[in-house]
Motif scaffolding. Structure first.
Motif, PDB file in Angstrom:
ATOM      1  N   ILE A 204       0.840  -1.196   0.000  1.00  0.00           N
ATOM      2  CA  ILE A 204       0.000   0.000   0.000  1.00  0.00           C
ATOM      3  C   ILE A 204       0.878   1.250   0.000  1.00  0.00           C
ATOM      4  CG2 ILE A 204      -1.748   1.291   1.289  1.00  0.00           C
ATOM      5  CD1 ILE A 204      -2.603  -1.518   2.445  1.00  0.00           C
ATOM      6  N   GLY A 205       0.616   2.127  -0.952  1.00  0.00           N
ATOM      7  CA  GLY A 205       1.320   3.404  -1.040  1.00  0.00           C
ATOM      8  C   GLY A 205       0.528   4.486  -0.334  1.00  0.00           C
ATOM      9  N   VAL A 206       1.196   5.225   0.554  1.00  0.00           N
ATOM     10  CA  VAL A 206       0.519   6.288   1.309  1.00  0.00           C
ATOM     11  C   VAL A 206       1.519   7.368   1.691  1.00  0.00           C
ATOM     12  CG1 VAL A 206       0.767   5.024   3.495  1.00  0.00           C
ATOM     13  CG2 VAL A 206      -0.982   6.789   3.305  1.00  0.00           C
ATOM     14  N   THR A 207       1.093   8.610   1.555  1.00  0.00           N
ATOM     15  CA  THR A 207       1.912   9.754   1.944  1.00  0.00           C
ATOM     16  C   THR A 207       1.877   9.900   3.466  1.00  0.00           C
ATOM     17  OG1 THR A 207       1.384  10.893  -0.109  1.00  0.00           O
ATOM     18  CG2 THR A 207       2.161  12.261   1.687  1.00  0.00           C
ATOM     19  N   TRP A 208       3.027  10.217   4.061  1.00  0.00           N
ATOM     20  CA  TRP A 208       3.058  10.545   5.486  1.00  0.00           C
ATOM     21  C   TRP A 208       2.505  11.964   5.578  1.00  0.00           C
ATOM     22  CZ3 TRP A 208       4.513   7.178   9.281  1.00  0.00           C
ATOM     23  CH2 TRP A 208       4.500   7.689  10.579  1.00  0.00           C
TER      24      TRP A 208
ATOM     25  N   ILE B 196       6.157   4.635   1.052  1.00  0.00           N
ATOM     26  CA  ILE B 196       6.012   6.085   1.212  1.00  0.00           C
ATOM     27  C   ILE B 196       6.658   6.772   0.002  1.00  0.00           C
ATOM     28  CG2 ILE B 196       6.609   8.045   2.726  1.00  0.00           C
ATOM     29  CD1 ILE B 196       4.877   6.042   4.195  1.00  0.00           C
ATOM     30  N   PRO B 197       6.026   7.836  -0.520  1.00  0.00           N
ATOM     31  CA  PRO B 197       6.598   8.489  -1.695  1.00  0.00           C
ATOM     32  C   PRO B 197       7.773   9.410  -1.386  1.00  0.00           C
ATOM     33  CG  PRO B 197       4.614   9.621  -1.056  1.00  0.00           C
ATOM     34  CD  PRO B 197       4.743   8.435  -0.136  1.00  0.00           C
ATOM     35  N   TYR B 198       8.599   9.551  -2.395  1.00  0.00           N
ATOM     36  CA  TYR B 198       9.688  10.530  -2.411  1.00  0.00           C
ATOM     37  C   TYR B 198       9.460  11.407  -3.639  1.00  0.00           C
ATOM     38  CZ  TYR B 198      14.184  12.598  -3.478  1.00  0.00           C
ATOM     39  OH  TYR B 198      15.167  13.490  -3.795  1.00  0.00           O
ATOM     40  N   SER B 199       9.477  12.713  -3.440  1.00  0.00           N
ATOM     41  CA  SER B 199       9.276  13.675  -4.524  1.00  0.00           C
ATOM     42  C   SER B 199      10.625  14.018  -5.140  1.00  0.00           C
ATOM     43  CB  SER B 199       8.613  14.945  -3.985  1.00  0.00           C
ATOM     44  OG  SER B 199       7.440  14.616  -3.277  1.00  0.00           O
TER      45      SER B 199
ATOM     46  N   PHE C  31       8.207   5.415  -4.818  1.00  0.00           N
ATOM     47  CA  PHE C  31       7.777   4.907  -3.518  1.00  0.00           C
ATOM     48  C   PHE C  31       8.846   3.995  -2.951  1.00  0.00           C
ATOM     49  CE2 PHE C  31       3.856   6.560  -5.032  1.00  0.00           C
ATOM     50  CZ  PHE C  31       3.115   6.853  -3.903  1.00  0.00           C
ATOM     51  N   HIS C  32       8.960   4.023  -1.601  1.00  0.00           N
ATOM     52  CA  HIS C  32      10.002   3.271  -0.910  1.00  0.00           C
ATOM     53  C   HIS C  32       9.411   2.632   0.338  1.00  0.00           C
ATOM     54  CE1 HIS C  32      12.926   5.238  -3.523  1.00  0.00           C
ATOM     55  NE2 HIS C  32      12.045   6.232  -3.481  1.00  0.00           N
ATOM     56  N   GLU C  33       9.848   1.407   0.632  1.00  0.00           N
ATOM     57  CA  GLU C  33       9.303   0.680   1.774  1.00  0.00           C
ATOM     58  C   GLU C  33       9.522   1.447   3.070  1.00  0.00           C
ATOM     59  OE1 GLU C  33       8.958  -3.783   3.609  1.00  0.00           O
ATOM     60  OE2 GLU C  33      10.300  -3.430   1.941  1.00  0.00           O
ATOM     61  N   TYR C  34       8.489   1.432   3.915  1.00  0.00           N
ATOM     62  CA  TYR C  34       8.550   2.093   5.205  1.00  0.00           C
ATOM     63  C   TYR C  34       8.411   1.061   6.316  1.00  0.00           C
ATOM     64  CZ  TYR C  34       7.407   4.728   9.335  1.00  0.00           C
ATOM     65  OH  TYR C  34       7.410   5.218  10.619  1.00  0.00           O
TER      66      TYR C  34
ATOM     67  N   PRO D  31      13.696   1.876  -5.012  1.00  0.00           N
ATOM     68  CA  PRO D  31      12.285   2.213  -5.246  1.00  0.00           C
ATOM     69  C   PRO D  31      11.445   0.961  -5.504  1.00  0.00           C
ATOM     70  CG  PRO D  31      13.625   2.846  -7.132  1.00  0.00           C
ATOM     71  CD  PRO D  31      14.568   2.359  -6.075  1.00  0.00           C
ATOM     72  N   VAL D  32      10.202   1.020  -5.044  1.00  0.00           N
ATOM     73  CA  VAL D  32       9.254  -0.071  -5.267  1.00  0.00           C
ATOM     74  C   VAL D  32       8.548   0.216  -6.589  1.00  0.00           C
ATOM     75  CG1 VAL D  32       7.175  -1.200  -4.382  1.00  0.00           C
ATOM     76  CG2 VAL D  32       8.956  -0.433  -2.783  1.00  0.00           C
TER      77      VAL D  32
END
Length: 181
Positions: free
Chosen positions: A44-48, A72-75, A83-86, A108-109
């Motif tokens: 699941i991808g989600v912004t902090w 979690i995304p990286y801009s 997105f990268h595993e959190y 990156p995922v």
């Protein structure tokens, strides 16, 4: 028009009384975690989130508790988002936009590995079109993303008809979950 709506929505989000905000955020976290999309998703991808956005910490925590892979995304440069595993011990740092992002961007995922993407936004039409925060990162990502999408919102963020122009690159969110007052 979009900039005016962004400003208006940010103001309304800041004005939600703390007790009401907590109650609605708990309601939305429960709704996300009870959804078929959530249950079927492994990654699941989600912004902090960052105040005054709807809090996502509870969603991230619940996902980890359930053994889901949270990303979690990286801009990045040129408005490209990855997105990268959190995990709870993942080093995070505040981006130039003020949001928490993973420090290590070496793995990156791929988007095809993400089953469900929780898409942030400030305003939504009933058919899923959204006004984001203005960077265009999610619009670019959604252009090629093939998984399920879902957004959480407070009632005042939902518009019956879009009050803004839908552009050719806009991709609607597939499912909207709205809190109740």
């Amino acid at each position: 028009m979009k900039e005016q709506i962004r400003k208006e929505m940010l103001g309304k989000l800041r004005q939600v009384p703390a007790e009401e905000r907590i109650r609605m955020e708990q309601q939305l976290t429960a709704a996300v975690c009870a959804s078929d999309e959530w249950k079927a998703a492994k990654t699941i991808g989600v912004t902090w989130s960052n105040f005054p956005e709807i809090a996502t910490a509870g969603i991230i925590r619940k996902g980890l508790e359930e053994g889901k892979r949270m990303v979690i995304p990286y801009s990045g440069k040129n408005r490209v988002m990855t997105f990268h595993e959190y995990l709870p011990d993942t080093p995070m740092a505040r981006s130039k936009f003020g949001i928490m992002e993973p420090v290590d961007k070496s793995k990156p995922v791929p988007s095809e590995a993400i089953d469900l993407l929780l898409v942030p936004g400030l305003a939504f039409s009933e058919i899923g079109y959204r006004i984001g925060f203005g960077g265009g990162y999610y619009d670019r990502y959604l252009a090629s993303y093939k998984g399920r999408t879902l957004s959480v919102l407070f009632p005042f963020q939902l518009f019956e008809d879009p009050q803004w122009e839908i552009e050719a690159f806009d991709v609607p969110v597939q499912k909207l979950l709205t809190a109740t007052f």
